[in-house]
Design a protein around this motif. Sequence first.
Motif, PDB file in Angstrom:
ATOM      1  N   SER A  22       0.787  -1.241   0.097  1.00  0.00           N
ATOM      2  CA  SER A  22       0.009   0.008  -0.215  1.00  0.00           C
ATOM      3  C   SER A  22       1.020   1.166  -0.158  1.00  0.00           C
ATOM      4  CB  SER A  22      -1.055  -0.032   1.308  1.00  0.00           C
ATOM      5  OG  SER A  22      -1.421   1.177   1.269  1.00  0.00           O
ATOM      6  N   PRO A  23       0.495   2.192  -0.734  1.00  0.00           N
ATOM      7  CA  PRO A  23       1.356   3.431  -0.778  1.00  0.00           C
ATOM      8  C   PRO A  23       1.011   4.234   0.305  1.00  0.00           C
ATOM      9  CG  PRO A  23       0.144   3.392  -2.767  1.00  0.00           C
ATOM     10  CD  PRO A  23      -0.309   2.120  -1.944  1.00  0.00           C
ATOM     11  N   LEU A  24      -0.133   3.907   1.344  1.00  0.00           N
ATOM     12  CA  LEU A  24      -0.516   4.612   2.226  1.00  0.00           C
ATOM     13  C   LEU A  24       0.310   4.294   3.612  1.00  0.00           C
ATOM     14  CD1 LEU A  24      -4.232   4.782   2.202  1.00  0.00           C
ATOM     15  CD2 LEU A  24      -2.671   6.544   1.506  1.00  0.00           C
ATOM     16  N   LEU A  25       1.151   2.945   3.321  1.00  0.00           N
ATOM     17  CA  LEU A  25       1.802   2.311   4.626  1.00  0.00           C
ATOM     18  C   LEU A  25       3.229   3.156   4.710  1.00  0.00           C
ATOM     19  CD1 LEU A  25       1.449  -0.242   6.633  1.00  0.00           C
ATOM     20  CD2 LEU A  25       3.255  -1.296   4.865  1.00  0.00           C
ATOM     21  N   ASP A  26       3.290   3.347   6.173  1.00  0.00           N
ATOM     22  CA  ASP A  26       4.636   3.807   6.670  1.00  0.00           C
ATOM     23  C   ASP A  26       5.327   2.871   7.347  1.00  0.00           C
ATOM     24  OD1 ASP A  26       4.292   6.665   5.592  1.00  0.00           O
ATOM     25  OD2 ASP A  26       2.729   6.827   7.213  1.00  0.00           O
ATOM     26  N   LYS A  27       4.526   2.137   7.899  1.00  0.00           N
ATOM     27  CA  LYS A  27       5.460   0.997   9.029  1.00  0.00           C
ATOM     28  C   LYS A  27       4.407  -0.115   9.127  1.00  0.00           C
ATOM     29  CE  LYS A  27       8.535  -0.752  11.477  1.00  0.00           C
ATOM     30  NZ  LYS A  27       9.936  -1.355  10.978  1.00  0.00           N
ATOM     31  N   LEU A  28       4.781  -1.377   9.012  1.00  0.00           N
ATOM     32  CA  LEU A  28       4.262  -2.530   9.278  1.00  0.00           C
ATOM     33  C   LEU A  28       4.691  -3.562  10.159  1.00  0.00           C
ATOM     34  CD1 LEU A  28       1.662  -4.012   8.491  1.00  0.00           C
ATOM     35  CD2 LEU A  28       2.811  -5.121   6.543  1.00  0.00           C
ATOM     36  N   TYR A  29       3.931  -3.850  11.239  1.00  0.00           N
ATOM     37  CA  TYR A  29       4.593  -4.753  12.319  1.00  0.00           C
ATOM     38  C   TYR A  29       3.297  -5.968  12.302  1.00  0.00           C
ATOM     39  CZ  TYR A  29       6.940  -0.989  14.565  1.00  0.00           C
ATOM     40  OH  TYR A  29       7.630   0.111  14.994  1.00  0.00           O
ATOM     41  N   VAL A  30       3.981  -7.176  12.822  1.00  0.00           N
ATOM     42  CA  VAL A  30       3.166  -8.430  12.871  1.00  0.00           C
ATOM     43  C   VAL A  30       3.645  -9.022  14.118  1.00  0.00           C
ATOM     44  CG1 VAL A  30       2.347 -10.550  11.878  1.00  0.00           C
ATOM     45  CG2 VAL A  30       3.235  -8.788  10.364  1.00  0.00           C
ATOM     46  N   ALA A  31       2.593  -9.182  14.976  1.00  0.00           N
ATOM     47  CA  ALA A  31       2.835 -10.002  16.476  1.00  0.00           C
ATOM     48  C   ALA A  31       1.943 -11.277  16.521  1.00  0.00           C
ATOM     49  CB  ALA A  31       2.188  -8.922  17.368  1.00  0.00           C
ATOM     50  N   PRO A  32       2.671 -12.205  16.763  1.00  0.00           N
ATOM     51  CA  PRO A  32       3.978 -12.387  16.750  1.00  0.00           C
ATOM     52  C   PRO A  32       4.737 -12.464  15.384  1.00  0.00           C
ATOM     53  CG  PRO A  32       3.289 -14.497  17.333  1.00  0.00           C
ATOM     54  CD  PRO A  32       1.817 -13.607  17.010  1.00  0.00           C
ATOM     55  N   GLY A  33       3.994 -12.840  14.255  1.00  0.00           N
ATOM     56  CA  GLY A  33       4.216 -13.098  13.057  1.00  0.00           C
ATOM     57  C   GLY A  33       5.231 -14.615  12.877  1.00  0.00           C
ATOM     58  N   ASN A  34       5.714 -14.549  11.550  1.00  0.00           N
ATOM     59  CA  ASN A  34       6.597 -15.851  11.442  1.00  0.00           C
ATOM     60  C   ASN A  34       7.721 -15.423  10.542  1.00  0.00           C
ATOM     61  OD1 ASN A  34       5.552 -15.935   8.662  1.00  0.00           O
ATOM     62  ND2 ASN A  34       3.695 -16.743   9.328  1.00  0.00           N
ATOM     63  N   PRO A  35       8.616 -16.443  10.162  1.00  0.00           N
ATOM     64  CA  PRO A  35       9.521 -16.130   9.143  1.00  0.00           C
ATOM     65  C   PRO A  35       9.214 -15.444   8.055  1.00  0.00           C
ATOM     66  CG  PRO A  35      10.256 -18.097  10.248  1.00  0.00           C
ATOM     67  CD  PRO A  35       8.747 -17.739  10.714  1.00  0.00           C
ATOM     68  N   GLY A  36       8.135 -15.713   7.416  1.00  0.00           N
ATOM     69  CA  GLY A  36       7.503 -15.259   6.307  1.00  0.00           C
ATOM     70  C   GLY A  36       7.038 -13.659   6.475  1.00  0.00           C
ATOM     71  N   THR A  37       6.656 -13.434   7.515  1.00  0.00           N
ATOM     72  CA  THR A  37       5.948 -12.092   7.668  1.00  0.00           C
ATOM     73  C   THR A  37       7.041 -11.120   8.060  1.00  0.00           C
ATOM     74  OG1 THR A  37       5.625 -12.456   9.990  1.00  0.00           O
ATOM     75  CG2 THR A  37       3.738 -12.702   8.742  1.00  0.00           C
ATOM     76  N   ALA A  38       8.271 -11.835   8.429  1.00  0.00           N
ATOM     77  CA  ALA A  38       9.616 -10.911   8.599  1.00  0.00           C
ATOM     78  C   ALA A  38      10.184 -10.528   7.643  1.00  0.00           C
ATOM     79  CB  ALA A  38      10.603 -11.871   9.600  1.00  0.00           C
ATOM     80  N   THR A  39       9.726 -10.928   6.156  1.00  0.00           N
ATOM     81  CA  THR A  39      10.161 -10.602   4.799  1.00  0.00           C
ATOM     82  C   THR A  39       9.644  -9.248   4.270  1.00  0.00           C
ATOM     83  OG1 THR A  39       8.784 -12.247   3.771  1.00  0.00           O
ATOM     84  CG2 THR A  39      10.919 -12.891   4.329  1.00  0.00           C
ATOM     85  N   VAL A  40       8.589  -9.259   5.088  1.00  0.00           N
ATOM     86  CA  VAL A  40       7.673  -7.982   4.400  1.00  0.00           C
ATOM     87  C   VAL A  40       7.372  -6.793   5.609  1.00  0.00           C
ATOM     88  CG1 VAL A  40       6.806  -8.901   2.485  1.00  0.00           C
ATOM     89  CG2 VAL A  40       5.449  -9.336   4.579  1.00  0.00           C
ATOM     90  N   ALA A  41       7.463  -7.296   6.791  1.00  0.00           N
ATOM     91  CA  ALA A  41       7.284  -6.284   7.888  1.00  0.00           C
ATOM     92  C   ALA A  41       8.181  -6.678   9.205  1.00  0.00           C
ATOM     93  CB  ALA A  41       5.799  -6.745   8.641  1.00  0.00           C
ATOM     94  N   GLU A  42       7.851  -6.158  10.613  1.00  0.00           N
ATOM     95  CA  GLU A  42       8.902  -6.452  11.348  1.00  0.00           C
ATOM     96  C   GLU A  42       8.135  -7.099  12.538  1.00  0.00           C
ATOM     97  OE1 GLU A  42      10.669  -2.803  12.979  1.00  0.00           O
ATOM     98  OE2 GLU A  42      10.935  -3.799  15.080  1.00  0.00           O
ATOM     99  N   ASN A  43       8.626  -8.231  12.819  1.00  0.00           N
ATOM    100  CA  ASN A  43       7.920  -9.143  13.735  1.00  0.00           C
ATOM    101  C   ASN A  43       7.977  -8.626  15.088  1.00  0.00           C
ATOM    102  OD1 ASN A  43       7.103 -10.705  11.786  1.00  0.00           O
ATOM    103  ND2 ASN A  43       8.436 -12.264  12.209  1.00  0.00           N
ATOM    104  N   VAL A  44       7.059  -8.651  16.005  1.00  0.00           N
ATOM    105  CA  VAL A  44       6.978  -8.112  17.424  1.00  0.00           C
ATOM    106  C   VAL A  44       6.723  -9.193  18.271  1.00  0.00           C
ATOM    107  CG1 VAL A  44       5.850  -6.502  19.101  1.00  0.00           C
ATOM    108  CG2 VAL A  44       5.828  -5.770  16.668  1.00  0.00           C
ATOM    109  N   PHE A  45       7.445  -9.562  19.405  1.00  0.00           N
ATOM    110  CA  PHE A  45       7.568 -10.950  20.183  1.00  0.00           C
ATOM    111  C   PHE A  45       6.423 -10.542  21.124  1.00  0.00           C
ATOM    112  CE2 PHE A  45       9.065 -13.880  23.251  1.00  0.00           C
ATOM    113  CZ  PHE A  45       8.893 -14.978  22.507  1.00  0.00           C
ATOM    114  N   LEU A  46       5.233 -10.767  20.731  1.00  0.00           N
ATOM    115  CA  LEU A  46       3.946 -10.744  21.578  1.00  0.00           C
ATOM    116  C   LEU A  46       3.097 -11.818  21.122  1.00  0.00           C
ATOM    117  CD1 LEU A  46       2.949  -6.994  21.114  1.00  0.00           C
ATOM    118  CD2 LEU A  46       3.603  -8.303  23.402  1.00  0.00           C
ATOM    119  N   SER A  47       2.449 -12.495  22.383  1.00  0.00           N
ATOM    120  CA  SER A  47       1.429 -13.582  21.921  1.00  0.00           C
ATOM    121  C   SER A  47       0.085 -12.738  21.383  1.00  0.00           C
ATOM    122  CB  SER A  47       1.163 -14.179  23.217  1.00  0.00           C
ATOM    123  OG  SER A  47      -0.236 -14.543  23.493  1.00  0.00           O
ATOM    124  N   VAL A  48      -0.703 -13.444  20.695  1.00  0.00           N
ATOM    125  CA  VAL A  48      -1.904 -12.881  20.429  1.00  0.00           C
ATOM    126  C   VAL A  48      -3.026 -12.732  21.271  1.00  0.00           C
ATOM    127  CG1 VAL A  48      -1.662 -13.892  18.003  1.00  0.00           C
ATOM    128  CG2 VAL A  48      -3.111 -15.065  19.599  1.00  0.00           C
TER     129      VAL A  48
END
Length: 420
Positions: A22-48
């Motif tokens: 998205s051109p509107l996106l400045d920063k994307l985090y995923v909590a907790p994410g996985n090795p795939g999300t880490a390639t497009v966003a920053e993973n955050v070590f938090l349980s859902v």
Amino acid sequence: MRVLIVGSGGREHALAWALANSPLLDKLYVAPGNPGTATVAENVFLSVLDIAGVVGFAQAQAIDLVVPGPEAPLVAGLADALAQAGIRCCGPTSAAAALEGSKAFAKTLCDEAGIPTARWERFTDPADAREFCARRGAPIVVKADGLASGKGVVVAHSVQEAAEAVDRLAAGGAAIVVEEFLQGEEVSLFALCDGVHAVLLGAAQDHKRAGDGDTGPNTGGMGAVSPPAGFPVAAQEAALDGFVRPVLRAMAGRGTPFTGILFAGLMLTASGPMLIEYNVRLGDPEAQVLLPRLQSDLLPALLAACDGELAQFSLRWLPTACVGVVLAARGYPGDVARGEPVAGLDRAAAVPHVAVFHAGTDLRDGRVVSSGGRVLTVCGTGPDTASARENAYRGVAAIDYPGGYCRTDIGARAPAPAAP
Ligand code: AMP
Ligand code: GLY
């Protein structure tokens, strides 16, 4: 826009992959994410389910939008807590998430709103449930009344099988819902909702059984196809009127309006579509085959849902089909081994028209290993289902995961004609 996705499966990787464009996106985090999300966003070590942790992180990082993937944090009140903190959440409050969290709540609402669904009865005493099954006869469907990730459902083909299912589910402490068996093709319909308005988010067909030819136990989903055969866009739009808009009216009338993604699991029976269940989120693996077909920017659509601005909104879709094949650990949906090597992911992603979404994966010494039941969803797109399917299985062939298995028939089955 600063966005936080909550979850760690293939659905969340697909969401991250779609939002990252998205051109509107400045920063994307995923909590907790996985090795795939880490390639497009920053993973955050938090349980859902760490609601305080997720809200605290969203406040500290000035998050504009939280996108929960799974239902559990929604049922537990994530959207309520974010609302209190003044942070947008594209998902329902705990009260509205009861559409998925309690089968009895959903069925009662269907009955009140005149939404076609299987006849049902709820029991707290297993003896009553067994007696009811014996009286009705098989086939009959036995369910645990609560969140069960699609695994608390038994389609019983004999009265004895039904009785065993009642005893097993009741032993787990669940109240029991017994339902009439519906016959037909099953499809998943998705609507983006702002509390009042609904916009079509497409449809897909999941493949829930573990084995080819729809054999073996029910799973969380072994593959998906979008668009589903036999359920054209006109029928999807009609189903919004039949299965989504009446729910929005009923929920708003109760003072618990529904915001987020409403997923209607429908059986296309000989007498028309009937509701199997509501979910309050995107499907997994349905998201992995829907999002690659979306031409519009997903981010403004999710924001419009949160801001009650969907009345004038519509989404554009690519004229393509998408087939997603789940690679699961051998033994899934039962016990599985973890930590097994998964290689060839770059090779698979380099196959034209293929995208690989991670789910149960982990990194060990820089290498990808399995860490759960459903490990990857390998998606192929193409001008029609047959070519999308070929591409998906080309991607699968490039992956070396000896500890895994997949179905070989995702997207292969012609839809059964509706019974006369
Ligand atoms: P649920 O968790 O309610 O979606 O149920 C899991 C799966 O069981 C569904 O996706 C269907 O394949 C099947 N199922 C559930 N309810 C029925 C029903 N009333 N008739 C036939 N199949 C059903
Ligand atoms: N694929 C079914 C689900 O997400 O519930």
